[in-house]
Design an enzyme around this catalytic site. Sequence first.
Site, PDB file in Angstrom:
ATOM      1  CE  LYS A  60       2.533 -11.434  -1.303  1.00  0.00           C
ATOM      2  NZ  LYS A  60       1.689 -10.659  -0.136  1.00  0.00           N
TER       3      LYS A  60
ATOM      4  CD  GLU B 258      -7.452  -3.340 -11.428  1.00  0.00           C
ATOM      5  OE1 GLU B 258      -7.560  -2.799 -11.155  1.00  0.00           O
ATOM      6  OE2 GLU B 258      -6.758  -4.260 -10.609  1.00  0.00           O
TER       7      GLU B 258
ATOM      8  N   GLY C 108       2.154  -4.694  -0.407  1.00  0.00           N
ATOM      9  CA  GLY C 108       2.701  -4.463  -2.213  1.00  0.00           C
ATOM     10  C   GLY C 108       3.721  -3.541  -2.480  1.00  0.00           C
ATOM     11  NE  ARG C 109       0.971   0.490   2.846  1.00  0.00           N
ATOM     12  CZ  ARG C 109       0.098  -0.390   2.861  1.00  0.00           C
ATOM     13  NH1 ARG C 109      -0.322  -0.920   1.516  1.00  0.00           N
ATOM     14  NH2 ARG C 109      -0.018  -0.710   3.306  1.00  0.00           N
TER      15      ARG C 109
ATOM     16  CD  GLU D  85      -2.025   0.467  -0.652  1.00  0.00           C
ATOM     17  OE1 GLU D  85      -2.730   0.693  -2.211  1.00  0.00           O
ATOM     18  OE2 GLU D  85      -1.174  -0.298  -0.932  1.00  0.00           O
TER      19      GLU D  85
ATOM     20  CG  HIS E  74       9.251  27.447 -14.673  1.00  0.00           C
ATOM     21  ND1 HIS E  74       9.159  28.541 -15.230  1.00  0.00           N
ATOM     22  CD2 HIS E  74       9.999  27.028 -14.767  1.00  0.00           C
ATOM     23  CE1 HIS E  74      10.349  28.992 -15.253  1.00  0.00           C
ATOM     24  NE2 HIS E  74      11.368  28.068 -14.483  1.00  0.00           N
TER      25      HIS E  74
ATOM     26  CE  LYS F 148      -7.811  -3.579  -5.500  1.00  0.00           C
ATOM     27  NZ  LYS F 148      -7.008  -4.987  -4.573  1.00  0.00           N
TER      28      LYS F 148
END
Length: 527
Positions: free
Chosen positions: A214, A220, A271-272, A357, A388, A497
């Site tokens: 954004k 990152e 964001g999510r 979050e 399993h 951050k």
Amino acid sequence: MSFTRCDATPAWAELHRHFEAHGRDFDARHAFVADPERFTRFSQQAPHVFADLSKNRIDAATEARLLQLARDCGLEAQRDAMFAGAASNATEGRAVLHGLLRHPDSEEKVPVAQELPGFIAIENIASAFQQVQGTREAMLAYAEAVRGDAAITDVVNIGIGGSDLGPQMAVLALEAYRAPGKRFHFVSNVDGHELAGVLRQLRPESTLFLIASKTFTTTETMANAQSARAWFEAAGGTDVARHFAALTTNVAAARAFGIRTTFGFWDWVGGRYSLWSSIGLSIAIAIGAKGFHALLAGAHAMDQHFRTAPLASNLPVRLGLLDVWYRNFHGFTSRCVAPYHQALRRLPAFLQQLEMESNGKRVDRDGHAVPYATSPVVWGEPGTNGQHAFFQMLHQGTDVVPLEFIAVRDAEHDLTGHHPKLLANALAQAAALLQGQADAGGHKHFPGNRPSSFFVLERLDPASLGALLALYEHRVFVSGALWGINSFDQWGVELGKVLARDIEPRLSSGDVSGLDASTAGLLQRLR
């Protein structure tokens, strides 16, 4: 307008009394014997999703008290405020309008804040919707152009968090609907091993990079974007403007990077919750404009169900109330998600961010510490692989972990015998968790009465996926609304951050002044 926190309501105290008298020792097996109609009472069809909740530790009396809790907390008013553009994200003063992103281009009325006096709302929701429509139209036109460009064989989405988890999950989930001749890659981790592994598979002349940030400053994402551009140019790439596009509101920074094609979104898109926006460009390239519209339509159908269905027959509400019941009364600390479809393999990771979050908060909307638990740990893997790995603990472990099965009736392949085996395993595991098995020796004893929910999609297509994701979004909203927390900020990701920006240059300089002894020692070890 103010809302009442769950622990300040009469229903909360009544639920505690009810739990001690009837809920603590509730056995769903006995409930099935007592009520032959239990499956019918605790299952329902919502848009594109059928849900069986009958194996859970709940009965009509419990659900009635939970519904009263929702009313006491003003859940319906909170829901309506969100859809109408109120500043539901109070700590950032923002509306929460991801539902507007999937509102159809039709005569159907967009809810407006003026109908809810007392709320501070987005100034002009109709204008916001016009912007949504314009951006969506331009993005889908670009997606169709890329789909029709045979020279582009690889699409690389570079983002992190919601700019990665949502698009990656959806592209994988809808692989049966993908454009032929196109490969999709997702890079999020600042660990260069991930990007390097993707770049080894590519040729610059046939690759399109999508930079999803954004602000166009995400650490990152920008590190990966700059390395991708350096690789592109070093490998002989000559047209950054053709081979890079940006999903950002910072057009100036994108242009300085060399990008000319940008698609923006708005501060009311968390964001999510952003895969429905231009962040979903990789999805649109994968499944086309028609498929993307179907994805939005499925989500919108669930939005309408959440907005209009009575609380007692509102599936997101019923699930959110069940989550509160398990977290705050039974004390269950986690919930497992087991999609019995390999294409949904990234769904548990997507849901981790969505719920943890959103609701991983320790203070209410007013900044006061809450005296009860909030978000559970959400985790899982696709069936039958999980059987399993960790199902041993689910069946015989000391912790009770509610489990959610997601099954798809129709397969997208024609391999003989596979799909019946898959569905049989899902049904058998749910039955075994409920029924258990007696064994005097102990080692083969299954206590049973382990709660589970079972979701069924007729097929895994764009519409059903959209509905399923919106169902989970609204469910998270319900539990957060009752807990009185802000489900739409994420301050918990910020402190690390800030510290990382301070520590990074120290790895070169060796300066450890002001650091705690452990961090200083580790830094020296890693130099």
